[in-house]
Enzyme design. Structure first.
Site, PDB file in Angstrom:
ATOM      1  N   PHE A 180       0.810  -1.228   0.000  1.00 51.71           N
ATOM      2  CA  PHE A 180       0.000   0.000   0.000  1.00 51.71           C
ATOM      3  C   PHE A 180       0.848   1.285   0.000  1.00 51.71           C
ATOM      4  O   PHE A 180       2.070   1.228   0.028  1.00 51.71           O
ATOM      5  CB  PHE A 180      -1.068  -0.028   1.098  1.00 51.71           C
ATOM      6  N   GLU A 181       0.207   2.384  -0.075  1.00 51.05           N
ATOM      7  CA  GLU A 181       0.850   3.705  -0.172  1.00 51.05           C
ATOM      8  C   GLU A 181       1.823   3.745  -1.350  1.00 51.05           C
ATOM      9  O   GLU A 181       2.908   4.285  -1.257  1.00 51.05           O
ATOM     10  CB  GLU A 181       1.597   4.029   1.118  1.00 51.05           C
ATOM     11  N   GLY A 182       1.437   3.165  -2.464  1.00 50.87           N
ATOM     12  CA  GLY A 182       2.323   3.075  -3.628  1.00 50.87           C
ATOM     13  C   GLY A 182       3.133   1.806  -3.504  1.00 50.87           C
ATOM     14  O   GLY A 182       3.894   1.662  -2.547  1.00 50.87           O
TER      15      GLY A 182
END
Lengths: 607, 431
Positions: free
Chosen positions: A411-413
């Site tokens: 997550f978060e890229g």
């Protein structure tokens, strides 16, 4: 104290891009300086009052997490109990970074990172809080106007309202062009009607305030175009429905679900920033939310070390305790080094973000995220391995940590995409500096070419590269000189490698993902080396407890990474058939064309 | 020659293998085998070889007659085996066995046993054992029993042609007949070296037996041409026969199409002002069967009409999709040249039908239109050659062509002829 005075007024200008004289400095050194734009020496500090304040916050949070949070139950029931949430709200953890005027704690990035070390002990809570304040309400905080802040932030800070960040759609992860959710202006011009559905929204089931990104029609130079805009959407506006919570591998207590918007009327005042300016806002939110992962992972690993070392010390085999076996010791060393490097990187980045005048640290944050998410996974796995079969059971928390931290590289890229970001940002910087030189070389400027040859011969004959980390105006403590020299050598080699890549690929490097991955890994390693050198230097200078251990960790890490970097860069210097990149692509192409494993079974016969 | 001739009446009489005479023959034959292995019999051997040579020119035809007569009613594996058995039993000396084997090899395709390993082994067994094995260095130096060796090689050659891989039994037989390092054994070794290597050389294998049903055959052929795992086969019409009010029988042809999602995407982007074409039929050979397919395609977009999608900096949330640099790829790393990437114009869909007339193909286009609404706006032109419209077996004669048929397109016919004339070569190409 000579050390301290030297430390405090050390000359940092050589690393400040604004003072760089690009014409006189050796070119390859510029590259890395531009990649690691910000000032990394000396290691950032916080004042005594701030430290005291921080300690006051930390103690109750630590107590709360050790006494009142039952992570096993949260994981098992896939729900954070209401009283736990209330406790978190009472501690003010829902508004750590919201300024005090809006009812938050108003802490700096550094302090936020420190609190995250503790919060990360429970993955579900960490993700719930991060979705709330690292991305959910960040839009209002970063780009909202005064009225929006006044209206929403106080309730969000107290935890009365919970925020969520709605960007991802089933057809759109990082690709903003495929966002389908649409906001259309109503006829009276007072509302936008939002239609569409978003997936994998953390806090999606319980959020009251959502930052929603949707397509809007904007007129640019007389041409109507679709652009992304950001909206603050209250659940109370009506038309917002959330789906069933997803059944996940880890962070099971966080409420992740699909959120659908059906003709949700959003008043025009709730547009964040300008209409059509949503892309920049989304990017800024994503970029600013990542830096704390380093300290989170470090906090988790420190906890794991405590849990496993007890077992290793008491468990006996062949009349020796586990802690006496080299292969077990290696795992602890690995965990310690990883925690140390993550901490160093995380607080260096947080410190830089807190500095006035150095606003953008998205590159560094991305590096911290990639390094710590991957290190965290390895360390969890090794910690579990120490316990062997016991670690695999639900009687111990290791399997939960392992499951929880598997989300970090995703997550978060995703780490893949962040590597592209890191490498390409670096290449763009380097390209800006080097384009002229490379063009001259390609045209066949004989003097420049001779100069290059001469320089490379000098380096290959052992001529040292001096960036000024050591020596008279040292910034790295002399006891770390060896490691600093290694960093300098890597930086110099990296400079020429990047130059060679630009020479070979030019702007088409964008498509050379395998090469870019190596570039990104080297950059991350260099930043990690810089961070540990900077931190350890400070620790020696001011005489922190156990700084000899820090020197040891720093030297070990730098030594190890030096070889890894050299290997990566030697690979980069080769062409794709020699460094296996071409083979890797061929293998993958064959497998993907078949959509299956391609080889015959070893037991097959032809006659 | 004499003895070969005398076979005929004998064979006709001993149609049944269970007759007492054959049993007797069998016993005699057993005894003779022992004789063959003794040195004394080796001396007598050249005489019989001489006899064979004299009967060379006509005996082959007589052996063929034998096959014809034995298998008047049915040409099957059983009758073929029976002929071999009859030959083995009727003369303990196996006179004329070389001619017999040649004749048998020639007849194998007729009996449908050309791919049957057990039959080949049985045929090998016709050779007398151990007599052709060289016993001293002089024999070994010269070509010992060249005619027999040549025959053995020929037999293996035919196996090779039909893609039949010899097994251990064949090897043992060859060793017993010709001995180590003889030509047939060498041939055997070469086959065993190359055959396994080439067995899976074709990345797109065609099954030995093709589906009978034309719809299944079309489905198979279309998925074979369309190199896309996502491509979806649609059966627009199953073959059926309707009777109209006037009592006429109308045969509706089958109509099977294939289209992949990327083709749909390509078609959706097609410029409505530029026509699409239905072209065909094009031949597709599956072993000895030829089927025909039709394509829906367009001309390549002229360069000046090509619109490059402009770079949108607000596309990717995480990283720049392009670098703002004034540097191109170096020549040494330039790999853009690609022989496969030709601008041939896009193909949007393919179909197969037994009746490639405009009415049927129109039905296909309207079927496609359900998922590709753009086809309602784009002008569709039919550029059809009249061609063979049924799946053909190359052994059958091609269908009569309509008058519109031009000389340009007769793939089925031409191929048929080659197959008839040179069966061996065409087989070799297949496997």
């Amino acid at each position: 104290c000579k050390c301290c005075s030297q430390y405090s007024d050390v000359n940092t200008s050589f690393l400040d891009p604004n003072v760089l004289n690009l014409e006189t400095m050796p070119l390859d050194i510029n590259i890395i300086l531009l990649v690691l734009q910000a000032e990394v020496f000396p290691y950032p500090e916080i004042g005594n009052e701030e430290l005291e304040e921080l300690k006051q916050f930390v103690a109750p949070v630590e107590k709360f997490f050790s006494e009142e949070v039952d992570s096993a139950t949260i994981d098992h029931e896939a729900k954070i109990p209401a009283e736990t949430l209330r406790g978190l709200k009472d501690l003010g953890l829902f508004g750590i970074m919201i300024p005090e005027e809006y009812g938050g704690l108003g802490l700096s990035n550094t302090m936020y990172a420190r609190l995250n070390e503790i919060i990360a002990l429970d993955g579900s809570i960490a993700v719930t809080l991060a979705a709330h304040q690292a991305i959910g309400l960040k839009g209002i905080l970063l780009a909202g106007n005064e009225a929006q802040k006044k209206k929403y932030l106080p309730k969000l800070a107290s935890g009365e309202h919970i925020a969520a960040f709605c960007l991802t759609e089933s057809g759109s992860g990082s690709d903003a062009a495929s966002i389908q959710t649409r906001a259309t202006l109503s006829e009276d011009g007072k509302h936008y009607l939002i239609n569409g559905s978003k997936i994998w929204i953390s806090n999606g089931g319980m959020a009251d305030i959502m930052t929603v990104f949707a397509r809007t029609e904007v007129e640019v130079d007389g041409v109507k175009k679709d652009k992304i805009s950001a909206f603050v959407v209250e659940r109370a506006f009506g038309g917002v429905t959330s789906g069933k919570p997803e059944d996940k591998l880890g962070i099971r207590g966080s409420y992740t679900c699909e959120v659908s918007f059906d003709n949700v009327p959003v008043p025009v005042e709730n547009v964040i920033g300008e209409i059509g300016g949503g892309f920049k806002i989304a990017m800024n939110i994503l970029n600013s939310g990542r830096f704390s992962m380093g300290s989170s992972c470090a906090g988790m690993i420190k906890k794991l070390i405590e849990l496993t070392s007890e077992y290793a010390a008491t468990r006996k085999q062949f009349n020796r305790s586990l802690s006496e076996f080299g292969l077990i010791q290696e795992k602890f060393a690995l965990m310690a080094i990883n925690a140390f490097v993550m901490e160093s990187m995380a607080y260096l980045t947080a410190g830089m973000m807190d500095r006035p005048g150095v606003p953008e640290c998205s590159l560094e944050a991305a590096m911290v995220k990639v390094f710590s998410s991957e290190g965290g996974w390895v360390c969890c796995s090794e910690a579990l391995q120490v316990l062997g079969g016991l670690g695999y059971t639900k009687n111990y928390p290791f399997e939960r940590y392992l499951r929880d931290c598997r989300i970090l590289p995703i997550f978060e890229g995703t780490n893949e995409i962040l590597r592209m970001y890191i490498a390409l940002t670096g290449m763009q910087h380097a390209g800006n500096v080097l384009t002229r030189k490379v063009k001259e070389l390609k045209k066949g400027n004989i003097f420049l070419a001779i100069g290059m040859v001469g320089k490379s011969i000098r380096t290959s004959l052992g001529g040292s590269v001096d960036l000024g980390l050591t020596g008279n105006d040292w910034v790295v403590h002399p006891s770390l000189e060896e490691s600093a020299k290694k960093l300098e050598e890597n930086v110099s080699f990296f400079g020429s490698t990047v130059e060679m890549l630009l020479h070979r690929y030019g702007k088409t490097i964008v498509d050379e993902q395998l090469a870019l991955k190596k570039v990104a890994d080297v950059v991350i390693n260099l930043y990690a080396m810089t961070a540990v050198l900077s931190r350890a230097s400070r620790s020696i200078c001011i005489g922190l407890r156990n700084h000899d251990q820090e020197v040891l960790l720093t030297n070990t890490f730098c030594n190890d990474t030096f070889f890894k970097n050299n290997f990566l860069m030697v690979q980069l210097q080769k062409h794709s058939p020699e460094n296996n990149d071409a083979n890797i692509k061929k293998i993958a192409t064959a497998v993907l064309a078949n959509r299956a494993y391609t080889c015959s079974h070893p037991l097959e016969r032809t006659f | 020659m004499r003895c070969s001739r005398s076979l005929l009446p004998l064979l006709l009489r001993s149609g049944r293998p269970a007759s007492g005479q054959t049993n007797q023959n069998h016993r005699q034959h057993q005894a003779l085998r022992h004789l063959h292995s003794s040195p004394a019999s080796a001396k007598s051997q050249p005489v019989s070889a001489h006899e064979h040579r004299t009967s060379k020119d006509t005996s082959l035809t007589t052996h063929e007659d034998l096959f014809e007569k034995m298998a008047k009613e049915s040409k099957t594996k059983a009758t073929f085996n029976k002929v071999i058995e009859v030959f083995i039993k009727q003369d303990i000396r196996r006179r004329g066995h070389v001619e017999f084997i040649y004749a048998a090899l020639k007849k194998m395709p007729e009996f449908g046993v050309e791919r049957d390993l057990s039959v080949y082994n049985k045929l090998l067994d016709v050779f007398p054992k151990e007599v052709f094995i060289p016993r001293n260095f002089i024999q070994r130096m010269y070509n010992h029993y060249p005619k027999q060796q040549e025959c053995g090689v020929q037999l293996l050659e035919q196996m090779e042609t039909y893609g039949v891989l010899p097994n251990v039994e064949s090897k043992v037989l060859l060793l017993q007949i010709f001995g180590e390092k003889s030509h047939p054994i060498r041939k055997y070794q070469r086959i065993m070296y190359w055959f396994p290597k080439f067995k899976h050389i074709n990345p797109f294998p065609v099954p030995m037996v093709l589906p009978e049903d034309p719809v299944d055959l079309a489905r198979f052929s279309l998925t074979r041409i369309a190199d896309d795992l996502d491509a979806k086969v649609t059966v627009y019409q199953l073959p059926c026969t309707d009777t109209t009010e006037t009592g006429e029988e109308i045969t509706r042809p089958h109509l099977v199409g294939i289209q992949s999602p990327s083709q749909m995407e390509l078609l959706a982007k097609h410029d409505v002002n530029r026509p699409v074409f239905v072209e065909g039929p094009f031949p597709l050979w599956l072993r000895k069967t030829c089927v025909h397919y039709y394509v829906l395609r367009a001309d390549p977009t002229p360069l000046h009409l090509k619109v490059e999608e402009p770079y949108d900096p607000e596309r990717c949330l995480q990283y720049p999709l392009q670098l703002d640099l004034d540097l191109d790829r170096d020549l040494g790393d330039e790999e853009s040249f690609d022989v496969d990437d030709l601008d041939d114009g896009p193909v949007f869909a393919m179909c197969m039908t037994s009746q490639g007339n405009q009415a049927t193909l129109n039905q296909w286009i309207s079927g496609l239109q359900q998922n590709n609404p753009i086809l309602g706006q784009v002008p569709t032109l039919f550029r059809l050659d009249a061609g063979p419209q049924k799946p053909q077996e190359s052994s059958q004669s091609p269908q009569p062509h309509p008058e519109t048929q031009t000389e340009a397109f007769q793939p089925g016919e031409g191929a048929d002829e080659t197959v008839e004339e040179e069966p061996r070569r065409s087989h070799r190409m297949k496997q």
